[in-house]
Design an enzyme around this catalytic site. Structure first.
Site, short mmCIF file in Angstrom:
data_model
loop_
_atom_site.label_atom_id
_atom_site.label_comp_id
_atom_site.label_asym_id
_atom_site.label_seq_id
_atom_site.Cartn_x
_atom_site.Cartn_y
_atom_site.Cartn_z
N LYS A 52 4.15 6.20 24.11
CA LYS A 52 2.98 6.40 24.78
C LYS A 52 2.86 7.90 25.56
O LYS A 52 2.41 8.59 25.19
CB LYS A 52 2.72 5.20 25.42
CG LYS A 52 1.68 4.54 23.95
CD LYS A 52 1.46 2.97 25.00
CE LYS A 52 1.35 2.04 23.63
NZ LYS A 52 1.55 0.52 24.05
N GLN A 96 0.39 -2.34 29.63
CA GLN A 96 0.81 -2.02 29.09
C GLN A 96 1.61 -4.00 28.90
O GLN A 96 1.42 -4.40 29.63
CB GLN A 96 2.87 -1.76 29.34
CG GLN A 96 3.13 -2.14 27.89
CD GLN A 96 3.34 -1.33 26.39
OE1 GLN A 96 2.55 -0.07 26.86
NE2 GLN A 96 3.45 -2.31 25.44
N ASP A 119 -7.35 1.14 25.71
CA ASP A 119 -7.29 0.40 24.35
C ASP A 119 -8.31 -0.65 24.26
O ASP A 119 -9.04 -1.28 23.56
CB ASP A 119 -6.54 -0.62 25.86
CG ASP A 119 -5.37 -1.47 24.90
OD1 ASP A 119 -4.53 -0.26 24.03
OD2 ASP A 119 -4.07 -1.29 25.85
#
Ligand code: NAD
Length: 284
Positions: A52, A96, A119
């Site tokens: 990422k 994460q 997200d």
């Protein structure tokens, strides 16, 4: 039969994000910034986090990984995230997963400010999505919508089975499809007669996390199949939730694993970071 490769779709999203990032820098004299919060030393999470970060830098973003110890307490991590929420140079924050067992997902989803929630897990964003309001949208299902659109497969007026109801993939996938005028069968582990449902469906999206769950007997002739699953089989090969060999002779289009849905997720994460940065300066 068309193989729905994700790479060209992801590249076209990334190209447009890169152009927007250049323009953003010219206008605001700073780069859009993504911060990934990693707690602990899970090897897979470390790889995903690195990928990422690399993608962000490639597109001209600033990027930082905030790597906290496995022993960091939820309140400690929450304080760090609060600081990032209040930092005007940070546009996107991603926690994460998986987190250590001391963390409760039901609490963690509230931590990242909804405007920085790239997200799109915050209940404000999931609620807006369910209501069909503009919001940051979850990466994998949004990537699947982009993939279908790129290959000119419209879900409007179609019967679509989504196998899975997780908050990351299945559930938001159903919301996005409904918003796109599909008739959605939201299937899950307690759904009876799954085959009968999928056999009627024009599009079948499989996100069950069960290797080779779906074969040709689940599919009507000419169906479009999107395989979200990712597993390593006994030969150490990456495979999906669909038995590709059996399905390919019956379908009109199918995503490969790897190389189908996979590349879409990071591309949409970058798009979300760009959207978040533009929305924040627009609101300032
Ligand atoms: P999850 O385990 O949270 O959810 C699985 C869902 O499938 C559940 O809702 C369950 O009810 C349903 N299910 C399980 N077995 C079933 C069965 N036999 N019949 C019908 N429904 C069944 O998983 P998830 O996080 O949604 O991920 C699903 C898969 O997608 C996993 O393999 C994961 O690795 C993969 N994934 C890939 C990407 C990507 O970028 N390619 C992103 C996220 C998840």
């Amino acid at each position: 039969m068309i193989t729905l490769f994700g790479k060209p779709v992801a590249e076209s999203i990334q190209k447009s994000v890169q152009q927007r990032a250049d323009l953003f820098f010219k206008k605001h004299r700073r780069k859009p910034k993504l911060v990934v919060v990693l707690v602990g030393n899970d090897p897979a999470s470390q790889i995903y986090t690195r990928k990422k970060g690399e993608a962000a830098l490639q597109l001209g973003f600033d990027h930082e990984t905030l790597h906290l110890l496995q022993t960091a307490s939820p309140s400690e991590v929450r304080l760090h995230i609060e600081k990032l929420n209040n930092d005007p140079t940070v546009d996107g924050i991603l926690i994460q997963r998986p987190l250590p067992t001391a963390f409760s997902e039901n609490e963690v989803v509230f931590w990242v400010h909804p405007e920085k929630d790239v997200d799109a897990f915050h209940p404000i964003n999931t609620g807006k999505l369910a209501l069909g309001l503009p919001c940051l949208q979850p990466c994998t299902p949004t990537g699947i919508m982009a993939l279908l659109s790129y290959y000119k497969i419209s879900p409007a007026g179609k019967l679509v089975s989504v196998i899975g109801r997780s908050s990351i993939v299945g559930r938001p996938m159903g919301s996005l499809l409904l918003r796109a005028d599909a008739t959605v069968f939201q299937c899950h582990s307690k759904t009876p007669h799954l085959k009968e449902i999928t056999n009627q469906s024009d599009i079948v999206i499989v996100a069950a996390g069960k290797m080779a769950l779906v074969d040709d007997s689940y599919l009507k002739s000419g169906a479009v199949v999107v395989d979200v699953g990712m597993h390593r089989n006994s030969q150490n090969k990456v495979v999906g939730d669909v038995d590709f060999e059996k399905a390919q002779n019956k379908v009109s289009a199918i995503t490969p694993v790897p190389g189908g849905v996979g590349p879409m997720t990071i591309a949409v994460l970058m798009k979300n970071t760009m959207d978040a940065a533009e929305m924040r300066v627009g609101a300032a």
